[in-house]
Design a protein around this motif. Sequence first.
Motif, PDB file in Angstrom:
ATOM      1  N   HIS A 388      42.332  86.953 -10.248  1.00  0.00           N
ATOM      2  CA  HIS A 388      42.510  86.084  -9.521  1.00  0.00           C
ATOM      3  C   HIS A 388      44.512  84.795  -9.933  1.00  0.00           C
ATOM      4  O   HIS A 388      44.662  85.025  -9.207  1.00  0.00           O
ATOM      5  N   VAL A 389      44.026  84.833 -11.795  1.00  0.00           N
ATOM      6  CA  VAL A 389      44.881  84.560 -11.733  1.00  0.00           C
ATOM      7  C   VAL A 389      46.335  85.837 -13.032  1.00  0.00           C
ATOM      8  O   VAL A 389      47.542  85.572 -12.261  1.00  0.00           O
ATOM      9  N   ALA A 390      45.660  85.806 -13.495  1.00  0.00           N
ATOM     10  CA  ALA A 390      46.752  86.704 -14.429  1.00  0.00           C
ATOM     11  C   ALA A 390      47.233  88.238 -14.047  1.00  0.00           C
ATOM     12  O   ALA A 390      48.138  88.895 -13.977  1.00  0.00           O
ATOM     13  N   ALA A 391      46.206  88.901 -13.620  1.00  0.00           N
ATOM     14  CA  ALA A 391      46.343  90.089 -12.748  1.00  0.00           C
ATOM     15  C   ALA A 391      47.396  90.691 -11.470  1.00  0.00           C
ATOM     16  O   ALA A 391      46.968  91.739 -10.858  1.00  0.00           O
ATOM     17  N   LYS A 392      47.900  88.908 -11.001  1.00  0.00           N
ATOM     18  CA  LYS A 392      49.154  89.168  -9.891  1.00  0.00           C
ATOM     19  C   LYS A 392      50.411  90.094 -10.493  1.00  0.00           C
ATOM     20  O   LYS A 392      50.841  90.569  -9.089  1.00  0.00           O
ATOM     21  N   TRP A 393      50.232  91.066 -11.455  1.00  0.00           N
ATOM     22  CA  TRP A 393      51.516  92.141 -11.747  1.00  0.00           C
ATOM     23  C   TRP A 393      50.395  93.734 -11.985  1.00  0.00           C
ATOM     24  O   TRP A 393      51.441  94.846 -12.552  1.00  0.00           O
ATOM     25  N   GLY A 394      49.074  93.503 -11.835  1.00  0.00           N
ATOM     26  CA  GLY A 394      48.753  94.469 -11.791  1.00  0.00           C
ATOM     27  C   GLY A 394      47.191  94.835 -12.660  1.00  0.00           C
ATOM     28  O   GLY A 394      47.018  93.765 -13.563  1.00  0.00           O
ATOM     29  N   THR A 395      47.089  95.328 -12.494  1.00  0.00           N
ATOM     30  CA  THR A 395      45.387  95.801 -13.071  1.00  0.00           C
ATOM     31  C   THR A 395      45.626  96.639 -14.661  1.00  0.00           C
ATOM     32  O   THR A 395      44.645  97.094 -15.604  1.00  0.00           O
ATOM     33  N   SER A 396      46.703  97.381 -14.534  1.00  0.00           N
ATOM     34  CA  SER A 396      47.203  98.898 -15.428  1.00  0.00           C
ATOM     35  C   SER A 396      47.211  97.629 -16.721  1.00  0.00           C
ATOM     36  O   SER A 396      47.003  98.581 -18.494  1.00  0.00           O
ATOM     37  N   GLN A 397      47.744  96.863 -17.087  1.00  0.00           N
ATOM     38  CA  GLN A 397      47.569  96.350 -18.382  1.00  0.00           C
ATOM     39  C   GLN A 397      46.935  95.581 -19.106  1.00  0.00           C
ATOM     40  O   GLN A 397      46.568  95.720 -20.495  1.00  0.00           O
ATOM     41  N   ARG A 398      45.171  94.644 -17.732  1.00  0.00           N
ATOM     42  CA  ARG A 398      44.773  94.535 -18.519  1.00  0.00           C
ATOM     43  C   ARG A 398      43.778  95.828 -18.591  1.00  0.00           C
ATOM     44  O   ARG A 398      42.704  96.112 -20.038  1.00  0.00           O
ATOM     45  N   ASN A 399      43.895  97.322 -18.343  1.00  0.00           N
ATOM     46  CA  ASN A 399      42.596  98.374 -18.772  1.00  0.00           C
ATOM     47  C   ASN A 399      43.288  98.832 -20.322  1.00  0.00           C
ATOM     48  O   ASN A 399      42.269  98.954 -20.955  1.00  0.00           O
ATOM     49  N   GLY A 400      44.578  98.951 -20.799  1.00  0.00           N
ATOM     50  CA  GLY A 400      45.265  99.161 -21.740  1.00  0.00           C
ATOM     51  C   GLY A 400      44.858  98.548 -22.702  1.00  0.00           C
ATOM     52  O   GLY A 400      44.663  98.822 -23.910  1.00  0.00           O
ATOM     53  N   LEU A 401      44.363  97.432 -22.297  1.00  0.00           N
ATOM     54  CA  LEU A 401      44.464  96.331 -23.250  1.00  0.00           C
ATOM     55  C   LEU A 401      42.964  96.007 -23.420  1.00  0.00           C
ATOM     56  O   LEU A 401      42.456  96.016 -24.513  1.00  0.00           O
ATOM     57  N   TYR A 402      41.901  96.553 -22.700  1.00  0.00           N
ATOM     58  CA  TYR A 402      40.494  96.738 -22.739  1.00  0.00           C
ATOM     59  C   TYR A 402      40.510  98.321 -23.915  1.00  0.00           C
ATOM     60  O   TYR A 402      39.543  98.418 -24.857  1.00  0.00           O
ATOM     61  N   ARG A 403      41.276  99.260 -23.806  1.00  0.00           N
ATOM     62  CA  ARG A 403      41.462  99.932 -24.168  1.00  0.00           C
ATOM     63  C   ARG A 403      41.339 100.120 -26.122  1.00  0.00           C
ATOM     64  O   ARG A 403      40.832 100.388 -26.827  1.00  0.00           O
ATOM     65  N   ALA A 404      42.396  98.785 -25.951  1.00  0.00           N
ATOM     66  CA  ALA A 404      42.491  99.185 -27.241  1.00  0.00           C
ATOM     67  C   ALA A 404      41.453  97.822 -28.513  1.00  0.00           C
ATOM     68  O   ALA A 404      41.080  98.111 -29.221  1.00  0.00           O
ATOM     69  N   TRP A 405      41.167  97.212 -26.844  1.00  0.00           N
ATOM     70  CA  TRP A 405      40.224  96.299 -27.652  1.00  0.00           C
ATOM     71  C   TRP A 405      38.544  97.230 -27.787  1.00  0.00           C
ATOM     72  O   TRP A 405      37.779  97.139 -28.987  1.00  0.00           O
ATOM     73  N   SER A 406      38.286  98.261 -26.957  1.00  0.00           N
ATOM     74  CA  SER A 406      37.663  99.166 -27.448  1.00  0.00           C
ATOM     75  C   SER A 406      38.030  99.999 -28.617  1.00  0.00           C
ATOM     76  O   SER A 406      36.470 100.070 -29.665  1.00  0.00           O
ATOM     77  N   GLN A 407      38.471 100.468 -28.924  1.00  0.00           N
ATOM     78  CA  GLN A 407      39.741 100.982 -30.480  1.00  0.00           C
ATOM     79  C   GLN A 407      38.701 100.019 -31.662  1.00  0.00           C
ATOM     80  O   GLN A 407      38.467 100.657 -32.537  1.00  0.00           O
TER      81      GLN A 407
END
Length: 534
Positions: A388-407
């Motif tokens: 609702h708040v931070a994803a106003k500029w898209g979801t790809s950045q969060r997806n990339g961050l999640y991949r980094a978290w997963s690693q």
Amino acid sequence: MAAKRKYPVGIQSFESIRQDGYLYVDKTPLIYKMITEGKPYFLSRPRRFGKSLLISTLQAVFEGRRELFEAFTTEYGIEQPQLYIATTDWKWDKFPVLRFDFSAGDLSTIEQLDTLIDETLNGYEQQYGITPDVKDANIRMINLMRTLHKETGKRVVVLCDEYDNFILHSLGDDEKVAQARSRFQNVFGPLKAEDDHLQFAFITGISKFSQMGIFSKLNNLQNISMRDDYATICGVSEEELTTQLRQDIELMAERNGTNYDDMFARMKARYDGYHFSEKLADIYNPFSLFNAFASGKLADYWFDRGTSGALINLLALLPPVDTTTIESETYESSMFDLPFENYDDPLPILYQSGYLTLKSYEPEYNDFRLGLPNQEVRQGFAQCLYQHVAAKWGTSQRNGLYRAWSQFRRNYDLDAFIESFKGFFASMPYQWQQDNKNEHYYHALLYTLLTSFGADIRAEEPTAKGQADLTLLMPKGIYVMEIKYEHTPDEALAQIDQKGYAEKYRLDGRPVTKIGISFSSKERNITHWKAVPL
């Protein structure tokens, strides 16, 4: 292996549950107490917590359907146990029941609401051979109650499910809310005045009836929402889980290659934690619990289906939620009775919606501390806030961050993990950050993101000398983080040492790493960071 039982996932009909052989957690001791001790009641509970099933069970009781409560074998050969109320002195008389269901999510216009009310009243009028002389719902309701009492010799039972659903989805549209309130006042206004014709009334919703200003004329309702004696009337209590559902935990443990104690602990962490009264009796989310039993898998079920778009839209009109302090706020009990439009704080609304629950009660001050109930809600709520708040500029950045978290969870490469955060902050629009020039903003955003990934992260964890910004607990390591704005990582590390933030973990057995992170107003990003072993 114990025999698998049928679980009532998404089934809200008491008749279907009993006749088709589904598991039913016996709530009839509290139902018997309620129907023999009072007449008009109100109950507030979050969505997907069994309110509709409770309404359906009450309907079966007042329709005199004793056979559904006795022990019997279904046509499928499944033995259904006798329920408590069948052992009592309840007479099983058949009362006329008027049931109103406003839980449908597709009610979006006043015209649809008017149609639902009209069709409900019309259905009962046809059933009892009544031809209405007017269209007014108030007069038709009075006529129904008087006529049914006269014709059947029994007073009327009125059941109403999710009375506030339409209004909650209309908050922000003052005209529509006012119109809806007038409709509900018109329909349910007669309940007090026609008390001579009323045997029992039960109304459910998310928000307390006083908050919506609908039942001002029905001020004799008993609000049992926060009463100790009715705390377990919806949901699954820990006692019910460890007795009536013990074999289901054992089966779940077998399917997951573990033992009863371990599975119980995992289910408690994920689905327990709800409290609805001062005594803080542990209540489990029934929707999640039965989904887990049915699938044999611990996963997030309630948040995915129970998330309310109306709630998120309402939060947008209020001050932002500070996820780092959300579990340290206290409220006096009267705070929960304010009308929704009078709130300037989102936390009581989150309580009513099931995202927060009661964590402690101080009788001396008559106030409650709120908190997130369990892992499922904690992670889902953080995801919701992000979307609702931070994803106003898209979801790809969060997806990339999640991949980094997963690693990071796999290889504990701290350098790559911090660099991924730098890339995330670099992607944020300038306009989004310019009004948030302080370390707490970045602190809260980091916490929300990591929580949404399912991380075991603690915010503002207290020590003898202060509160650590963030503490990340991993299976093979603990990371104590201090965030500074326009200050150096060395200053952040010095504060960790001076305040002893990391000392409490010295004997934990896992290696502890202290991390100082520096944000720059010019760069609007992490500029320097340093990690030092304890």
